[in-house]
Design an enzyme around this catalytic site. Sequence first.
Site, PDB file in Angstrom:
ATOM      1  N   THR A  27     -50.923 -30.155 -13.109  1.00 41.23           N
ATOM      2  CA  THR A  27     -50.752 -31.060 -14.242  1.00 41.23           C
ATOM      3  C   THR A  27     -49.293 -30.967 -14.671  1.00 41.23           C
ATOM      4  O   THR A  27     -48.553 -30.096 -14.207  1.00 41.23           O
ATOM      5  CB  THR A  27     -51.626 -30.626 -15.439  1.00 41.23           C
ATOM      6  OG1 THR A  27     -51.214 -29.317 -15.843  1.00 41.23           O
ATOM      7  CG2 THR A  27     -53.096 -30.604 -15.089  1.00 41.23           C
ATOM      8  N   ALA A  60     -50.388 -24.988 -15.107  1.00 38.90           N
ATOM      9  CA  ALA A  60     -50.182 -25.397 -16.505  1.00 38.90           C
ATOM     10  C   ALA A  60     -48.696 -25.209 -16.816  1.00 38.90           C
ATOM     11  O   ALA A  60     -48.166 -24.095 -16.697  1.00 38.90           O
ATOM     12  CB  ALA A  60     -51.040 -24.539 -17.424  1.00 38.90           C
ATOM     13  N   VAL A  86     -48.762 -20.359 -13.940  1.00 37.16           N
ATOM     14  CA  VAL A  86     -47.726 -20.762 -14.898  1.00 37.16           C
ATOM     15  C   VAL A  86     -46.679 -21.615 -14.171  1.00 37.16           C
ATOM     16  O   VAL A  86     -46.051 -21.167 -13.211  1.00 37.16           O
ATOM     17  CB  VAL A  86     -47.060 -19.530 -15.546  1.00 37.16           C
ATOM     18  CG1 VAL A  86     -45.989 -19.975 -16.530  1.00 37.16           C
ATOM     19  CG2 VAL A  86     -48.108 -18.656 -16.231  1.00 37.16           C
ATOM     20  N   LYS A  87     -46.533 -22.854 -14.657  1.00 37.75           N
ATOM     21  CA  LYS A  87     -45.606 -23.793 -14.010  1.00 37.75           C
ATOM     22  C   LYS A  87     -44.286 -23.797 -14.772  1.00 37.75           C
ATOM     23  O   LYS A  87     -44.264 -24.046 -15.986  1.00 37.75           O
ATOM     24  CB  LYS A  87     -46.252 -25.183 -14.010  1.00 37.75           C
ATOM     25  CG  LYS A  87     -45.660 -26.149 -13.022  1.00 37.75           C
ATOM     26  CD  LYS A  87     -46.513 -27.431 -13.009  1.00 37.75           C
ATOM     27  CE  LYS A  87     -45.991 -28.465 -12.070  1.00 37.75           C
ATOM     28  NZ  LYS A  87     -46.684 -29.747 -12.248  1.00 37.75           N
ATOM     29  N   LEU A  88     -43.208 -23.500 -14.036  1.00 41.48           N
ATOM     30  CA  LEU A  88     -41.891 -23.302 -14.660  1.00 41.48           C
ATOM     31  C   LEU A  88     -40.876 -24.251 -14.034  1.00 41.48           C
ATOM     32  O   LEU A  88     -40.863 -24.406 -12.806  1.00 41.48           O
ATOM     33  CB  LEU A  88     -41.428 -21.865 -14.402  1.00 41.48           C
ATOM     34  CG  LEU A  88     -42.341 -20.747 -14.909  1.00 41.48           C
ATOM     35  CD1 LEU A  88     -42.106 -19.468 -14.112  1.00 41.48           C
ATOM     36  CD2 LEU A  88     -42.100 -20.520 -16.398  1.00 41.48           C
TER      37      LEU A  88
END
Length: 218
Positions: A27, A60, A86-88
């Site tokens: 997402t 996310a 964890v999307k960075l």
Amino acid sequence: MKFFIDTANLDDIAEAQALGVLDGVTTNPSLMAKEGITGADNILAHYQKICDLVDGDVSAEVISTDFEGMVDEGEMLASLHPQIVVKLPLIADGIKACKYFSDKGIKTNVTLVFSAGQALLAAKAGATYVSPFIGRLDDISTDGLNLIAEIRQIYDNYGFETQILAASVRHTMHVIDCAKLGSDVMTGPLSSIKGLLKHPLTDIGLAKFLADYKKGNS
Ligand code: E4P
């Protein structure tokens, strides 16, 4: 090759999951906004719903752009559900945060990657996934698939374990080309997955088999 669906639409996620070929979900803030999901509490509740629908990893994305903010936000997101990744963003603080999370054993997806050098940095920082955006490169007359090939070569040269997650996949041919190039994962809309089903000879062949069965059993 893992199939992720790139959406926050629960119906599309459920349909892909029901097909039995879904390995995860990605997402981003734009995809959340597209579904009308706004406000921190609603967004967190939506991640929970997505995790309840699928078995695999659910990316996310943080919205902080500084290291401390990304760490706080990422830790909160990771504590939501074991499936959360964890999307960075690939900026200096994003790379620092990636190293922080990988040292802690928390899965990461480094996003907004548009060059082989950026992908090398993400791997050095221990990213679980790196997301090269092939469709957005194609949009500006740059060969997105070539980036997948470059990253594959670099990662294979050194045995990096970071998985190449071909992102910004727009259509079925992107999926097939990414598979040919050895991308570990692809994330695209439901249509890019369902497009793989289609062949007119399948439809014609099935209609003939059914018609012949009816003839023989009437
Ligand atoms: C990746 O994780 C992004 O969510 C996504 O693939 C971006 O795709 P787009 O270029 O179609 O917006």
